[in-house]
Design a protein around this motif. Structure first.
Motif, PDB file in Angstrom:
ATOM      1  N   ASP A 204       0.818  -1.069   0.072  1.00 22.65           N
ATOM      2  CA  ASP A 204      -0.113   0.038  -0.043  1.00 22.65           C
ATOM      3  C   ASP A 204       0.759   1.239  -0.050  1.00 22.65           C
ATOM      4  O   ASP A 204       1.757   1.270   0.843  1.00 22.65           O
ATOM      5  CB  ASP A 204      -1.025   0.089   1.194  1.00 22.65           C
ATOM      6  N   ARG A 205       0.437   2.088  -0.882  1.00 24.01           N
ATOM      7  CA  ARG A 205       1.243   3.411  -1.036  1.00 24.01           C
ATOM      8  C   ARG A 205       1.491   4.100   0.562  1.00 24.01           C
ATOM      9  O   ARG A 205       2.474   4.602   0.806  1.00 24.01           O
ATOM     10  CB  ARG A 205       0.216   4.643  -1.832  1.00 24.01           C
ATOM     11  N   GLU A 206       0.473   4.095   1.336  1.00 25.86           N
ATOM     12  CA  GLU A 206       0.345   4.807   2.517  1.00 25.86           C
ATOM     13  C   GLU A 206       1.575   4.110   3.390  1.00 25.86           C
ATOM     14  O   GLU A 206       2.237   5.003   4.395  1.00 25.86           O
ATOM     15  CB  GLU A 206      -0.887   4.736   3.234  1.00 25.86           C
ATOM     16  N   GLU A 209       5.047   5.394   1.656  1.00 27.11           N
ATOM     17  CA  GLU A 209       5.437   6.844   1.975  1.00 27.11           C
ATOM     18  C   GLU A 209       5.732   7.023   3.426  1.00 27.11           C
ATOM     19  O   GLU A 209       6.591   7.807   3.884  1.00 27.11           O
ATOM     20  CB  GLU A 209       4.311   7.626   1.601  1.00 27.11           C
ATOM     21  N   TRP A 249       5.401   8.270  -3.765  1.00 28.79           N
ATOM     22  CA  TRP A 249       5.353   7.137  -4.239  1.00 28.79           C
ATOM     23  C   TRP A 249       5.017   7.258  -5.939  1.00 28.79           C
ATOM     24  O   TRP A 249       4.349   7.890  -6.328  1.00 28.79           O
ATOM     25  CB  TRP A 249       4.216   6.016  -3.961  1.00 28.79           C
ATOM     26  N   ASP A 251       4.199   5.257  -8.838  1.00 28.20           N
ATOM     27  CA  ASP A 251       3.596   3.879  -9.277  1.00 28.20           C
ATOM     28  C   ASP A 251       3.870   3.340 -10.546  1.00 28.20           C
ATOM     29  O   ASP A 251       3.755   2.209 -10.951  1.00 28.20           O
ATOM     30  CB  ASP A 251       1.841   4.198  -9.392  1.00 28.20           C
ATOM     31  N   ILE A 256       9.237   4.373  -4.458  1.00 29.37           N
ATOM     32  CA  ILE A 256       9.337   5.509  -3.677  1.00 29.37           C
ATOM     33  C   ILE A 256      10.588   6.455  -4.160  1.00 29.37           C
ATOM     34  O   ILE A 256      11.693   6.036  -4.317  1.00 29.37           O
ATOM     35  CB  ILE A 256       9.798   5.312  -2.392  1.00 29.37           C
TER      36      ILE A 256
END
Length: 332
Positions: A204-206, A209, A249, A251, A256
């Motif tokens: 997951d991006r969260e 980051e 991020w 994608d 990152i």
């Protein structure tokens, strides 16, 4: 009795500055998208800051990799065997490296790192933990083939590259590094080395980051330390107070990105050359690519390594892969 010696293979100019560091910085700051390779984040101060990062709540990779190393020791021992010379590409982690060494009972340990003082300190600390192990630190740029100490010339070798540092590189650079590792470990001279390498996984991006922009600001200090290093070692005048850390991020490239962002228009010099940045312009300082099983395999095979075994932590966040050097074949 522990044997700890050292070799210095870094090419320095008359001022004691690493020629590759100066060249990379001047070339990178001259580009439209300013960029400095991530390896230059790791001077002595940067190396210590990264050690601090590994203890942060948000930074999951170290905990995930440590979980694998703690839980799979018997499997490592069975697949790798005792008596090999462990060649670690980077100064040894105070946590991860001892876990591997205890599991496989190596014949010698050779850490390679470009940060000489940090290398010697970590090698000395590890020598205290393993009083019967021959330790041979080598100050060198492991992005190129490194001549290993004569003391390990006749030993089978295991390369150890934990932490997903391979993800800091774009694909072509990562492939070049994997090929230079083959050469350093003797694969191009008829030996059959193994490589144990860490690769972080897509998630997951969260989560990603947060891992690179922690609430305490340690990662920000790690990033800003690069500008301080340039000022200190290359007679730079970068106004560090006009830069801020940014992690985002990307994608499209599954990575990152870390940047130093100018908060205002600035002008500065490095090694006598003049540079300028507009407000909002960035210096791209690090990529951290994340992998799937397929992309990890593709990268290793392109670099001359065949994956043989793979382990992930209980949450599927991180992978350790054992690979062996692929036998070179003549083209048909």
């Amino acid at each position: 009795m522990t044997k700890t010696n050292g070799l210095a293979l870094v090419d320095r100019d008359d001022d004691g500055v690493d020629r590759a560091f100066r060249g990379d910085v001047l070339a990178g700051l001259s580009q439209r998208q300013k960029a400095v390779p991530a390896r230059w984040l790791y001077d002595d101060a940067g190396s210590q800051l990264f050690e601090d990062i590994t203890d942060l709540e948000e930074y999951y990779p170290t905990r995930a990799e440590t979980e694998i190393l703690k839980g799979r020791g018997e499997e490592f021992a069975a697949l790798i065997g005792a008596g090999r010379a462990v060649v670690e590409f980077g100064s040894g982690s105070s946590v991860k490296t001892p876990l591997l060494l205890r599991a496989i009972e190596p014949g010698a340990y050779v850490p390679l790192d470009i940060s000489g003082d940090f290398l010697r300190e970590s090698a000395a600390a590890l020598s205290e933990k393993f009083p019967g192990l021959a330790v041979h630190p080598v100050e060198a740029d492991f992005m190129r083939e490194v001549a290993l100490p004569d003391e390990v010339a006749g030993m089978e070798k295991l390369g150890f590259f934990p932490g997903s540092t391979i993800g800091n590189m774009v694909a072509r650079t990562a492939v070049d590094l994997l090929r230079s590792m083959r050469a350093t470990l003797g694969a191009d001279h008829g030996e059959a080395p193994l490589l144990l390498i860490g690769m972080d996984l897509v998630k997951d991006r969260e989560v990603l980051e947060a891992a690179y922009d922690d609430a305490r600001g340690v990662t920000a200090e790690f990033n800003l330390n690069l500008a301080r290093r340039i000022n200190r070692e290359l007679d730079g005048t970068i106004p560090v107070d006009a830069l801020e850390h940014k992690a985002v991020w990307n994608d499209e490239f599954a990575r990152i990105e870390m940047h130093l962002v100018a908060t205002r228009d600035i002008a500065f010099s490095v090694s006598g050359r003049e540079f300028a940045m507009k407000a909002g312009e960035t210096i791209h300082t690090e990529n951290s690519h994340k992998f799937t099983r397929r992309s990890a395999n593709t990268l290793l095979l392109a670099g001359g390594w065949t994956p043989r075994e793979r382990w992930t932590d209980s949450k599927g966040r991180f992978s350790l892969i054992l690979a062996e050097a692929t036998e070179k074949r003549e083209a048909p």
